[in-house]
Design a protein around this motif. Sequence first.
Motif, PDB file in Angstrom:
ATOM      1  N   ALA A 182       0.840  -1.189   0.096  1.00 65.97           N
ATOM      2  CA  ALA A 182      -0.030   0.166  -0.040  1.00 65.97           C
ATOM      3  C   ALA A 182       0.872   1.274  -0.140  1.00 65.97           C
ATOM      4  O   ALA A 182       0.738   2.120  -0.722  1.00 65.97           O
ATOM      5  N   ILE A 183       1.906   1.357   0.656  1.00 69.75           N
ATOM      6  CA  ILE A 183       2.727   2.392   0.751  1.00 69.75           C
ATOM      7  C   ILE A 183       3.401   2.550  -0.465  1.00 69.75           C
ATOM      8  O   ILE A 183       3.614   3.688  -1.091  1.00 69.75           O
ATOM      9  N   VAL A 184       4.138   1.526  -1.311  1.00 71.26           N
ATOM     10  CA  VAL A 184       4.647   1.752  -2.621  1.00 71.26           C
ATOM     11  C   VAL A 184       3.432   2.173  -3.512  1.00 71.26           C
ATOM     12  O   VAL A 184       3.722   3.282  -4.392  1.00 71.26           O
ATOM     13  N   GLN A 185       2.238   1.692  -3.532  1.00 67.75           N
ATOM     14  CA  GLN A 185       1.372   2.139  -4.440  1.00 67.75           C
ATOM     15  C   GLN A 185       0.714   3.658  -4.352  1.00 67.75           C
ATOM     16  O   GLN A 185       0.753   4.301  -5.128  1.00 67.75           O
ATOM     17  N   ALA A 186       0.637   3.780  -2.898  1.00 67.37           N
ATOM     18  CA  ALA A 186       0.256   5.449  -2.622  1.00 67.37           C
ATOM     19  C   ALA A 186       1.228   6.341  -3.134  1.00 67.37           C
ATOM     20  O   ALA A 186       1.100   7.433  -3.478  1.00 67.37           O
ATOM     21  N   ALA A 188       1.012   9.364  -5.599  1.00 63.34           N
ATOM     22  CA  ALA A 188       1.255  10.755  -5.347  1.00 63.34           C
ATOM     23  C   ALA A 188       2.393  11.252  -6.380  1.00 63.34           C
ATOM     24  O   ALA A 188       2.248  12.470  -6.716  1.00 63.34           O
ATOM     25  N   ALA A 189       3.189  10.326  -6.714  1.00 61.56           N
ATOM     26  CA  ALA A 189       4.063  11.133  -7.953  1.00 61.56           C
ATOM     27  C   ALA A 189       3.547  11.220  -9.139  1.00 61.56           C
ATOM     28  O   ALA A 189       3.804  12.097  -9.965  1.00 61.56           O
ATOM     29  N   SER A 190       2.724  10.195  -9.377  1.00 64.02           N
ATOM     30  CA  SER A 190       1.872  10.485 -10.704  1.00 64.02           C
ATOM     31  C   SER A 190       0.936  11.804 -10.616  1.00 64.02           C
ATOM     32  O   SER A 190       0.916  12.323 -11.723  1.00 64.02           O
ATOM     33  N   LEU A 191       0.373  12.019  -9.409  1.00 61.37           N
ATOM     34  CA  LEU A 191      -0.622  13.064  -9.561  1.00 61.37           C
ATOM     35  C   LEU A 191       0.191  14.429  -9.611  1.00 61.37           C
ATOM     36  O   LEU A 191      -0.229  15.414 -10.232  1.00 61.37           O
ATOM     37  N   GLN A 192       1.385  14.466  -8.902  1.00 59.77           N
ATOM     38  CA  GLN A 192       2.199  15.726  -8.945  1.00 59.77           C
ATOM     39  C   GLN A 192       2.800  15.864 -10.317  1.00 59.77           C
ATOM     40  O   GLN A 192       3.305  17.117 -10.624  1.00 59.77           O
ATOM     41  N   ALA A 193       3.124  14.686 -11.041  1.00 57.03           N
ATOM     42  CA  ALA A 193       3.470  14.824 -12.433  1.00 57.03           C
ATOM     43  C   ALA A 193       2.571  15.274 -13.490  1.00 57.03           C
ATOM     44  O   ALA A 193       2.948  16.095 -14.446  1.00 57.03           O
ATOM     45  N   GLY A 204       4.345  18.871  -3.383  1.00 55.69           N
ATOM     46  CA  GLY A 204       5.641  18.847  -2.596  1.00 55.69           C
ATOM     47  C   GLY A 204       5.639  17.456  -1.502  1.00 55.69           C
ATOM     48  O   GLY A 204       4.905  16.625  -1.594  1.00 55.69           O
ATOM     49  N   PRO A 205       6.575  17.600  -0.690  1.00 56.28           N
ATOM     50  CA  PRO A 205       6.741  16.475   0.214  1.00 56.28           C
ATOM     51  C   PRO A 205       5.687  16.243   1.458  1.00 56.28           C
ATOM     52  O   PRO A 205       5.098  15.108   1.701  1.00 56.28           O
ATOM     53  N   ILE A 206       4.936  17.237   1.677  1.00 56.25           N
ATOM     54  CA  ILE A 206       3.774  17.351   2.493  1.00 56.25           C
ATOM     55  C   ILE A 206       2.649  16.580   1.818  1.00 56.25           C
ATOM     56  O   ILE A 206       2.188  15.585   2.464  1.00 56.25           O
ATOM     57  N   PHE A 207       2.552  16.737   0.608  1.00 53.44           N
ATOM     58  CA  PHE A 207       1.507  16.148  -0.064  1.00 53.44           C
ATOM     59  C   PHE A 207       1.705  14.638  -0.103  1.00 53.44           C
ATOM     60  O   PHE A 207       0.735  13.935  -0.111  1.00 53.44           O
ATOM     61  N   THR A 208       2.892  14.404  -0.709  1.00 55.27           N
ATOM     62  CA  THR A 208       3.139  13.101  -0.693  1.00 55.27           C
ATOM     63  C   THR A 208       3.270  12.281   0.441  1.00 55.27           C
ATOM     64  O   THR A 208       2.514  11.140   0.370  1.00 55.27           O
ATOM     65  N   LEU A 209       3.432  12.794   1.451  1.00 59.65           N
ATOM     66  CA  LEU A 209       3.372  12.058   2.700  1.00 59.65           C
ATOM     67  C   LEU A 209       1.949  11.934   3.440  1.00 59.65           C
ATOM     68  O   LEU A 209       1.528  10.954   3.713  1.00 59.65           O
ATOM     69  N   SER A 210       1.196  12.816   3.026  1.00 58.00           N
ATOM     70  CA  SER A 210      -0.191  12.839   3.457  1.00 58.00           C
ATOM     71  C   SER A 210      -0.940  11.883   2.652  1.00 58.00           C
ATOM     72  O   SER A 210      -1.995  11.057   2.985  1.00 58.00           O
ATOM     73  N   THR A 211      -0.690  11.877   1.258  1.00 62.85           N
ATOM     74  CA  THR A 211      -1.197  10.915   0.443  1.00 62.85           C
ATOM     75  C   THR A 211      -1.187   9.348   0.813  1.00 62.85           C
ATOM     76  O   THR A 211      -2.000   8.748   0.734  1.00 62.85           O
ATOM     77  N   ILE A 212       0.196   9.169   1.079  1.00 61.49           N
ATOM     78  CA  ILE A 212       0.737   7.855   1.503  1.00 61.49           C
ATOM     79  C   ILE A 212       0.119   7.482   2.545  1.00 61.49           C
ATOM     80  O   ILE A 212      -0.454   6.254   2.790  1.00 61.49           O
ATOM     81  N   THR A 256      -0.298  -0.791 -13.908  1.00 65.29           N
ATOM     82  CA  THR A 256      -0.268   0.657 -13.301  1.00 65.29           C
ATOM     83  C   THR A 256       1.143   1.219 -13.170  1.00 65.29           C
ATOM     84  O   THR A 256       1.362   2.544 -13.472  1.00 65.29           O
ATOM     85  N   ALA A 257       2.003   0.196 -12.857  1.00 64.99           N
ATOM     86  CA  ALA A 257       3.719   0.745 -12.762  1.00 64.99           C
ATOM     87  C   ALA A 257       3.898   1.375 -13.870  1.00 64.99           C
ATOM     88  O   ALA A 257       4.637   2.340 -14.237  1.00 64.99           O
ATOM     89  N   MET A 258       3.717   0.580 -15.076  1.00 57.38           N
ATOM     90  CA  MET A 258       3.920   1.100 -16.583  1.00 57.38           C
ATOM     91  C   MET A 258       3.527   2.317 -16.841  1.00 57.38           C
ATOM     92  O   MET A 258       3.919   3.117 -17.668  1.00 57.38           O
ATOM     93  N   GLY A 259       2.128   2.537 -16.508  1.00 59.04           N
ATOM     94  CA  GLY A 259       1.561   3.696 -16.944  1.00 59.04           C
ATOM     95  C   GLY A 259       2.076   4.892 -16.176  1.00 59.04           C
ATOM     96  O   GLY A 259       2.173   5.928 -16.685  1.00 59.04           O
ATOM     97  N   PHE A 260       2.605   4.722 -14.819  1.00 65.96           N
ATOM     98  CA  PHE A 260       3.360   5.967 -14.314  1.00 65.96           C
ATOM     99  C   PHE A 260       4.691   6.127 -15.005  1.00 65.96           C
ATOM    100  O   PHE A 260       5.134   7.277 -15.350  1.00 65.96           O
TER     101      PHE A 260
END
Length: 449
Positions: free
Chosen positions: A133-137, A141-146, A155-163, A291-295
């Motif tokens: 779940a942590i890896v997928q979250a 988060a990285a895909s959304l920010q991209a 930023g890091p706060i959004f990444t942490l809160s999403t995870i 999903t991974a390839m989509g990212f």
Amino acid sequence: MASAAEQLAANLNFGAFQKATELHQRIMCTLMVLVVYRLGTYLPIPGIDAEAFAAAFAGQSQGILGMFNLFSGGAVERMAVFALNVGPYISASIIVQLLGAVYPPWEKLRKEGGEAGRKTLNQYTRYLTVALAIVQAAAIAASLQASPGLVLNPGPIFTLSTIVTLTGGTMLLMWMGEQITSRGVGNGVSLIIFAGIVAGLPTGLVQLLTVMRTGQMSSFGGVMILLLAVAVIFAIVFMERSQRRILVQYPKRQQGNRMFGGESSFLPLKVNTAGVIPPIFASSLLLLPATAMGFLATANLPQGLQWLPGAVAQLQHGQPVFMVFYGALIVFFCFFYTSIVFNPDETAENLRKYGGFIPGISPGKKTATYLDYVLTRLTVIGAAYITVVCLLPEALIAFYKAPFYLGGTSILIVVSVTMDTVTQIQSHLLSHQYEGLIRKSRLRGGRER
């Protein structure tokens, strides 16, 4: 002559249901958990521009994200706290069960550990669920920010809160599924997936009517899809209730001047022993690499990885590559999961221990070989049936662009889980009636004294 259990089952009625107070509590517990689950699919994670994300999702809803959204009950299109749903838990269960078949320490826990071994493996599954779940979250988060405009404050706060939010949502769903299994009517994880699919059925029907009204699909095509869905439902009900009954004979034995035994019974072997597990497991495994390839495909790819977008496109619904992998995984998990839930050697040993035997088959090893022979051929039929049910609607989705909700996998899950839930409720009612008969017999015995 009907057995006592069959007579009780024939006498089940609304009056018996009214008296089963424990069953009422179990049903209420199940409904409360499912209501909480549905509420969670409408709570978006913090920091998301809901309108921008909805517009971005609309352009990708017919691909892998559409399938992910189907099993999450619409949580993905709203990027809710339950967007990961129970996917990481199912993937973790697959990994633990596979390792339990090939990794000697875990295989020993599974076969010889008893209840303690099962609890240990369940704990390993929970730990692995958190990691996945942590890896997928983090990937989400990285895909959304991209993608520009989807995140209000990247930023890091959004990444942490999403995870934290998405991982916490998955763990809460896993716990809720366990509560349904232990305190509700059973089939916890399956019921959560079932609730998500059923909640989307009205939307799927509206989409079907919309594409018919706008001319994207002919009325004849829409009617044929609905008729196919009805035919698939009948086929699922027939196959799920089909079984091979193997005659088991018990020898007579003498105690004093009286003879006991000499009875016969049947060992039922279902055509589809694995149930809905194979398509669920197959879908989960296809979602992970896709999903991974989509990212990766959304990033600036090096020259040597320019083929990734094409590979992602081949793993969409209706594509031949997707169908081949999907069908192969379904067949694999049919055989794999059947080998886990039914052990011919253990069954043969239990029959020998209680004096039972199959007419014409020697007890022990030959009985186990015969049971494995029968079960393998039944599994071939069951795997073929599930593969056809899941892939035939996929072909229609490719040609007629029907909604995912009318796919074979969703229909199989809905019908099978409904039948299993009804069976669980009937079992609780039978147990309640048996308890009532025992109490009455004890009262009569006390009065006679």
